[in-house]
Design a protein around this motif. Structure first.
Motif, PDB file in Angstrom:
ATOM      1  N   ALA A 271       0.913  -1.231  -0.020  1.00  0.00           N
ATOM      2  CA  ALA A 271      -0.082   0.184   0.064  1.00  0.00           C
ATOM      3  C   ALA A 271       0.765   1.334  -0.133  1.00  0.00           C
ATOM      4  CB  ALA A 271      -1.050   0.173   1.136  1.00  0.00           C
ATOM      5  N   GLN A 272       1.907   1.326   0.858  1.00  0.00           N
ATOM      6  CA  GLN A 272       2.733   2.465   0.892  1.00  0.00           C
ATOM      7  C   GLN A 272       3.595   2.566  -0.506  1.00  0.00           C
ATOM      8  OE1 GLN A 272       2.535  -0.233   3.180  1.00  0.00           O
ATOM      9  NE2 GLN A 272       2.152   1.150   5.064  1.00  0.00           N
ATOM     10  N   GLU A 273       4.008   1.596  -1.144  1.00  0.00           N
ATOM     11  CA  GLU A 273       4.685   1.517  -2.342  1.00  0.00           C
ATOM     12  C   GLU A 273       3.625   2.126  -3.751  1.00  0.00           C
ATOM     13  OE1 GLU A 273       7.735   1.769  -5.461  1.00  0.00           O
ATOM     14  OE2 GLU A 273       7.795   1.733  -3.216  1.00  0.00           O
ATOM     15  N   GLY A 274       2.738   1.669  -3.699  1.00  0.00           N
ATOM     16  CA  GLY A 274       1.518   2.037  -4.333  1.00  0.00           C
ATOM     17  C   GLY A 274       1.362   3.352  -4.149  1.00  0.00           C
ATOM     18  N   ALA A 275       1.105   4.158  -3.077  1.00  0.00           N
ATOM     19  CA  ALA A 275       0.876   5.537  -2.789  1.00  0.00           C
ATOM     20  C   ALA A 275       2.321   6.145  -3.285  1.00  0.00           C
ATOM     21  CB  ALA A 275       0.459   5.635  -1.442  1.00  0.00           C
ATOM     22  N   ARG A 276       3.354   5.891  -3.048  1.00  0.00           N
ATOM     23  CA  ARG A 276       4.718   6.573  -3.674  1.00  0.00           C
ATOM     24  C   ARG A 276       4.561   6.384  -5.057  1.00  0.00           C
ATOM     25  NH1 ARG A 276       9.809   6.094  -5.467  1.00  0.00           N
ATOM     26  NH2 ARG A 276       9.522   3.707  -6.288  1.00  0.00           N
ATOM     27  N   LEU A 277       4.317   5.374  -5.808  1.00  0.00           N
ATOM     28  CA  LEU A 277       4.177   5.448  -7.360  1.00  0.00           C
ATOM     29  C   LEU A 277       3.026   6.420  -7.874  1.00  0.00           C
ATOM     30  CD1 LEU A 277       4.595   1.627  -7.865  1.00  0.00           C
ATOM     31  CD2 LEU A 277       6.342   3.544  -8.320  1.00  0.00           C
ATOM     32  N   GLN A 278       1.473   6.338  -6.880  1.00  0.00           N
ATOM     33  CA  GLN A 278       0.725   7.295  -7.340  1.00  0.00           C
ATOM     34  C   GLN A 278       1.022   8.889  -7.175  1.00  0.00           C
ATOM     35  OE1 GLN A 278      -2.114   5.214  -4.789  1.00  0.00           O
ATOM     36  NE2 GLN A 278      -3.421   4.620  -6.681  1.00  0.00           N
ATOM     37  N   ALA A 279       2.136   9.046  -6.313  1.00  0.00           N
ATOM     38  CA  ALA A 279       2.581  10.279  -5.960  1.00  0.00           C
ATOM     39  C   ALA A 279       3.304  10.778  -7.051  1.00  0.00           C
ATOM     40  CB  ALA A 279       3.199  10.380  -4.676  1.00  0.00           C
ATOM     41  N   LEU A 280       4.223   9.844  -7.610  1.00  0.00           N
ATOM     42  CA  LEU A 280       5.041  10.364  -8.609  1.00  0.00           C
ATOM     43  C   LEU A 280       4.382  10.606  -9.741  1.00  0.00           C
ATOM     44  CD1 LEU A 280       7.832   7.442  -8.321  1.00  0.00           C
ATOM     45  CD2 LEU A 280       8.039   9.705  -7.782  1.00  0.00           C
ATOM     46  N   CYS A 281       3.323   9.891 -10.302  1.00  0.00           N
ATOM     47  CA  CYS A 281       2.388  10.137 -11.325  1.00  0.00           C
ATOM     48  C   CYS A 281       1.583  11.491 -11.069  1.00  0.00           C
ATOM     49  CB  CYS A 281       1.230   8.945 -11.380  1.00  0.00           C
ATOM     50  SG  CYS A 281       1.731   7.293 -12.077  1.00  0.00           S
ATOM     51  N   ALA A 282       1.217  11.763  -9.660  1.00  0.00           N
ATOM     52  CA  ALA A 282       0.567  13.086  -9.680  1.00  0.00           C
ATOM     53  C   ALA A 282       1.421  14.055  -9.595  1.00  0.00           C
ATOM     54  CB  ALA A 282      -0.168  13.217  -8.094  1.00  0.00           C
ATOM     55  N   ALA A 283       2.791  13.960  -9.343  1.00  0.00           N
ATOM     56  CA  ALA A 283       3.703  15.005  -9.477  1.00  0.00           C
ATOM     57  C   ALA A 283       3.904  15.311 -11.121  1.00  0.00           C
ATOM     58  CB  ALA A 283       4.975  14.572  -8.648  1.00  0.00           C
ATOM     59  N   ALA A 284       3.805  14.311 -11.824  1.00  0.00           N
ATOM     60  CA  ALA A 284       3.875  14.423 -13.289  1.00  0.00           C
ATOM     61  C   ALA A 284       2.670  14.761 -14.132  1.00  0.00           C
ATOM     62  CB  ALA A 284       4.288  13.161 -13.850  1.00  0.00           C
ATOM     63  N   GLY A 285       1.915  14.939 -13.367  1.00  0.00           N
ATOM     64  CA  GLY A 285       0.466  15.412 -13.843  1.00  0.00           C
ATOM     65  C   GLY A 285      -0.433  14.294 -14.301  1.00  0.00           C
ATOM     66  N   ALA A 286      -0.374  13.141 -13.758  1.00  0.00           N
ATOM     67  CA  ALA A 286      -1.196  12.046 -14.224  1.00  0.00           C
ATOM     68  C   ALA A 286      -1.784  11.391 -12.910  1.00  0.00           C
ATOM     69  CB  ALA A 286      -0.356  10.999 -14.843  1.00  0.00           C
ATOM     70  N   GLN A 287      -3.001  10.682 -13.154  1.00  0.00           N
ATOM     71  CA  GLN A 287      -3.454   9.756 -12.061  1.00  0.00           C
ATOM     72  C   GLN A 287      -2.797   8.296 -12.212  1.00  0.00           C
ATOM     73  OE1 GLN A 287      -7.579   9.084 -12.479  1.00  0.00           O
ATOM     74  NE2 GLN A 287      -7.748   8.012 -10.524  1.00  0.00           N
ATOM     75  N   GLY A 288      -2.195   7.856 -11.007  1.00  0.00           N
ATOM     76  CA  GLY A 288      -1.743   6.636 -11.224  1.00  0.00           C
ATOM     77  C   GLY A 288      -2.560   5.439 -10.621  1.00  0.00           C
ATOM     78  N   LEU A 289      -3.123   4.353 -11.483  1.00  0.00           N
ATOM     79  CA  LEU A 289      -3.793   3.455 -11.002  1.00  0.00           C
ATOM     80  C   LEU A 289      -2.975   2.139 -10.515  1.00  0.00           C
ATOM     81  CD1 LEU A 289      -6.158   3.597 -14.243  1.00  0.00           C
ATOM     82  CD2 LEU A 289      -6.466   4.978 -12.091  1.00  0.00           C
ATOM     83  N   PHE A 290      -3.010   2.092  -9.407  1.00  0.00           N
ATOM     84  CA  PHE A 290      -2.380   0.903  -8.747  1.00  0.00           C
ATOM     85  C   PHE A 290      -3.385  -0.228  -8.187  1.00  0.00           C
ATOM     86  CE2 PHE A 290      -0.227  -1.011  -5.077  1.00  0.00           C
ATOM     87  CZ  PHE A 290       1.047  -1.301  -5.644  1.00  0.00           C
ATOM     88  N   PRO A 291      -2.800  -1.350  -8.909  1.00  0.00           N
ATOM     89  CA  PRO A 291      -4.023  -2.412  -8.604  1.00  0.00           C
ATOM     90  C   PRO A 291      -3.856  -3.364  -7.514  1.00  0.00           C
ATOM     91  CG  PRO A 291      -2.026  -3.167  -9.918  1.00  0.00           C
ATOM     92  CD  PRO A 291      -1.788  -1.739  -9.684  1.00  0.00           C
ATOM     93  N   LEU A 292      -3.901  -2.487  -6.243  1.00  0.00           N
ATOM     94  CA  LEU A 292      -4.056  -3.429  -5.024  1.00  0.00           C
ATOM     95  C   LEU A 292      -5.311  -3.537  -4.522  1.00  0.00           C
ATOM     96  CD1 LEU A 292      -2.509  -4.589  -2.751  1.00  0.00           C
ATOM     97  CD2 LEU A 292      -2.490  -2.327  -1.605  1.00  0.00           C
ATOM     98  N   HIS A 293      -5.971  -4.450  -4.488  1.00  0.00           N
ATOM     99  CA  HIS A 293      -7.402  -4.820  -4.407  1.00  0.00           C
ATOM    100  C   HIS A 293      -7.722  -5.792  -2.964  1.00  0.00           C
ATOM    101  CE1 HIS A 293      -8.098  -3.474  -8.474  1.00  0.00           C
ATOM    102  NE2 HIS A 293      -7.129  -4.497  -8.784  1.00  0.00           N
ATOM    103  N   ALA A 294      -8.848  -5.299  -2.457  1.00  0.00           N
ATOM    104  CA  ALA A 294      -9.074  -6.191  -1.376  1.00  0.00           C
ATOM    105  C   ALA A 294      -9.381  -7.672  -1.607  1.00  0.00           C
ATOM    106  CB  ALA A 294     -10.333  -5.425  -0.560  1.00  0.00           C
ATOM    107  N   GLU A 295      -9.468  -8.439  -0.548  1.00  0.00           N
ATOM    108  CA  GLU A 295      -9.997  -9.833  -0.645  1.00  0.00           C
ATOM    109  C   GLU A 295     -11.495  -9.891  -1.166  1.00  0.00           C
ATOM    110  OE1 GLU A 295      -8.959 -12.609   2.236  1.00  0.00           O
ATOM    111  OE2 GLU A 295      -7.022 -11.471   2.848  1.00  0.00           O
ATOM    112  N   GLY A 296     -11.826 -10.645  -1.855  1.00  0.00           N
ATOM    113  CA  GLY A 296     -13.191 -11.039  -2.127  1.00  0.00           C
ATOM    114  C   GLY A 296     -13.381 -10.444  -3.703  1.00  0.00           C
ATOM    115  N   VAL A 297     -12.582  -9.525  -3.913  1.00  0.00           N
ATOM    116  CA  VAL A 297     -12.713  -9.103  -5.582  1.00  0.00           C
ATOM    117  C   VAL A 297     -12.092  -9.902  -6.477  1.00  0.00           C
ATOM    118  CG1 VAL A 297     -11.856  -7.092  -6.792  1.00  0.00           C
ATOM    119  CG2 VAL A 297     -12.498  -6.679  -4.284  1.00  0.00           C
TER     120      VAL A 297
END
Length: 194
Positions: free
Chosen positions: A20-46
């Motif tokens: 979750a933290q690594e996904g947030a870091r990668l999403q923050a890199l995308c946001a800093a570049a002007g993009a939305q990062g879609l990180f595929p971390l899903h809950a159980e049962g999905v």
């Protein structure tokens, strides 16, 4: 203003203990570049597979980590996602923390073959040539791959936006011309009827 670009973040990060933290870091890199990062971390049962495919479909492009995972080669799930994205016409931008060619990571024993007698690819690439075809760059960090994606997609988005604005301007010009023609016709009818 054009919509924010969406980048699907493929890679084995979802298996890390701090996913979750690594996904947030990668999403923050995308946001800093002007993009939305879609990180595929899903809950159980999905239905994880379908949720990932849906996210890829919603993305404008993919940024994929092809760093070796549990062996010499990249994560097989990421390889599948890359194939799916390419089949859907999505551009894929690669990065690897280990840029060494396969031949270095998996040295052959004799005649270019490994211990089981299989040929070791000698194309000077950090992954199988189906993953890294000629002309495709493998960046050394997610930041570089995200920047490359944004540079490539920015032109396409600006071009699409220009086409949209041009179509709108032409539609307005046609409407104004039509209104002027109708007004001129009405004025001519009125003058003739006088």
């Amino acid at each position: 203003m054009p919509p924010m670009l969406r980048l699907y973040l493929a890679g084995p990060e979802v298996f890390r203990p701090d996913a979750a933290q690594e996904g947030a870091r990668l999403q923050a890199l995308c946001a800093a570049a002007g993009a939305q990062g879609l990180f595929p971390l899903h809950a159980e049962g999905v239905d994880i597979r379908q949720a990932c495919l849906d996210m890829i479909d919603a993305a404008d492009a993919m940024v994929a980590n092809i760093t070796p995972f549990r062996g010499t080669h990249m994560d097989p799930g990421t390889a599948f996602e890359m194939g799916y994205a390419e089949a859907r016409g999505k551009p894929v931008f690669l990065w690897s923390a280990d840029p060494r060619p396969l031949l270095e990571r998996h040295p052959p024993l004799a005649d270019g073959r490994d211990g089981e007698g299989h040929l070791v690819e000698d194309w000077g690439k950090p992954e199988n040539l189906m993953i890294v075809p000629d002309g495709r760059t493998v960046w050394s960090s997610p930041e570089e791959a995200i920047a490359a994606a944004m540079a490539a997609l920015d032109f396409a988005v600006r071009n699409h936006d220009l086409q949209r604005r041009t179509r709108r301007s032409v539609a307005i010009a046609v409407a104004v011309s039509l209104a002027a023609a109708l007004l001129a016709g009405s004025l001519a009818d009125w003058l003739i009827g006088w």
